[in-house]
Design a protein around this motif. Structure first.
Motif, mmCIF file in Angstrom:
data_model
loop_
_atom_site.group_PDB
_atom_site.id
_atom_site.type_symbol
_atom_site.label_atom_id
_atom_site.label_comp_id
_atom_site.label_asym_id
_atom_site.label_seq_id
_atom_site.Cartn_x
_atom_site.Cartn_y
_atom_site.Cartn_z
ATOM 1 N N ASP A 1 0.830 -1.209 0.000
ATOM 2 C CA ASP A 1 0.000 0.000 0.000
ATOM 3 C C ASP A 1 0.861 1.254 0.000
ATOM 4 N N SER A 2 1.859 1.311 0.884
ATOM 5 C CA SER A 2 2.771 2.452 0.923
ATOM 6 C C SER A 2 4.040 2.054 1.659
ATOM 7 N N ILE B 1 6.162 0.540 6.434
ATOM 8 C CA ILE B 1 5.728 -0.157 5.226
ATOM 9 C C ILE B 1 4.351 -0.733 5.519
ATOM 10 N N ILE B 2 3.376 -0.431 4.663
ATOM 11 C CA ILE B 2 2.011 -0.923 4.847
ATOM 12 C C ILE B 2 1.701 -1.907 3.726
ATOM 13 N N LEU B 3 1.318 -3.131 4.125
ATOM 14 C CA LEU B 3 1.078 -4.218 3.193
ATOM 15 C C LEU B 3 -0.342 -4.737 3.342
ATOM 16 N N LEU B 4 -0.955 -5.122 2.239
ATOM 17 C CA LEU B 4 -2.206 -5.861 2.289
ATOM 18 C C LEU B 4 -1.836 -7.326 2.157
ATOM 19 N N THR B 5 -2.194 -8.132 3.147
ATOM 20 C CA THR B 5 -1.865 -9.547 3.150
ATOM 21 C C THR B 5 -3.144 -10.376 3.175
ATOM 22 N N VAL B 6 -2.993 -11.679 3.026
ATOM 23 C CA VAL B 6 -4.149 -12.573 3.057
ATOM 24 C C VAL B 6 -4.795 -12.622 4.439
ATOM 25 N N LYS B 7 -4.102 -12.167 5.460
ATOM 26 C CA LYS B 7 -4.622 -12.177 6.824
ATOM 27 C C LYS B 7 -4.986 -10.789 7.341
ATOM 28 N N GLY B 8 -4.899 -9.774 6.497
ATOM 29 C CA GLY B 8 -5.268 -8.426 6.898
ATOM 30 C C GLY B 8 -4.209 -7.413 6.522
ATOM 31 N N SER C 1 -10.497 3.322 0.512
ATOM 32 C CA SER C 1 -10.254 3.832 1.853
ATOM 33 C C SER C 1 -8.777 3.866 2.194
ATOM 34 N N GLY C 2 -7.916 3.404 1.282
ATOM 35 C CA GLY C 2 -6.483 3.420 1.516
ATOM 36 C C GLY C 2 -5.894 4.799 1.314
ATOM 37 N N LEU C 3 -4.607 4.851 1.354
ATOM 38 C CA LEU C 3 -3.882 6.116 1.216
ATOM 39 C C LEU C 3 -4.209 6.783 -0.117
ATOM 40 N N LEU C 4 -4.138 6.018 -1.208
ATOM 41 C CA LEU C 4 -4.420 6.606 -2.521
ATOM 42 C C LEU C 4 -5.883 6.997 -2.646
ATOM 43 N N GLY C 5 -6.792 6.199 -2.068
ATOM 44 C CA GLY C 5 -8.208 6.527 -2.106
ATOM 45 C C GLY C 5 -8.491 7.846 -1.421
ATOM 46 N N LYS C 6 -7.817 8.108 -0.310
ATOM 47 C CA LYS C 6 -8.000 9.357 0.415
ATOM 48 C C LYS C 6 -7.418 10.539 -0.354
#
Length: 95
Positions: free
Chosen positions: A30-31, A37-44, A87-92
């Protein structure tokens, strides 16, 4: 049953000497910067905090990432509540 493939994937986290972090089950970065470091993972949604952080390897096809630097913390946020589209960083930024 027709379940989402991502929910069936496993996730492993290997931290070596607080300097090298291997994570599997990564879907998206994500960023990132030197401290977060912000990651989208299979667990959240996962936030990795530290100093002089660097993504040394990234393979989204396999879902693997290697982060190097001084790791100070790893935080999960439930995927249901935090990863809705827009709702993520880019969405905002682009509202």
């Amino acid at each position: 049953m027709n379940e989402n493939k991502a929910t069936n994937r496993s996730q492993n986290i290997i931290l070596e000497n607080r300097e090298k972090l291997n994570i599997s089950g990564v879907e998206h970065v994500d960023s990132f910067n030197d401290n977060t470091i912000i990651l989208l993972t299979v667990k959240g949604l996962m936030t990795v905090k530290g100093e002089d952080l660097n993504i040394s390897k990234l393979n989204l096809e396999d879902g693997n990432i290697v982060i190097e630097g001084k790791i100070n913390g790893i935080l999960y946020t439930n995927k249901d509540t935090s990863s809705s589209k827009g709702s993520g960083l880019l969405g905002k930024m682009f509202k």
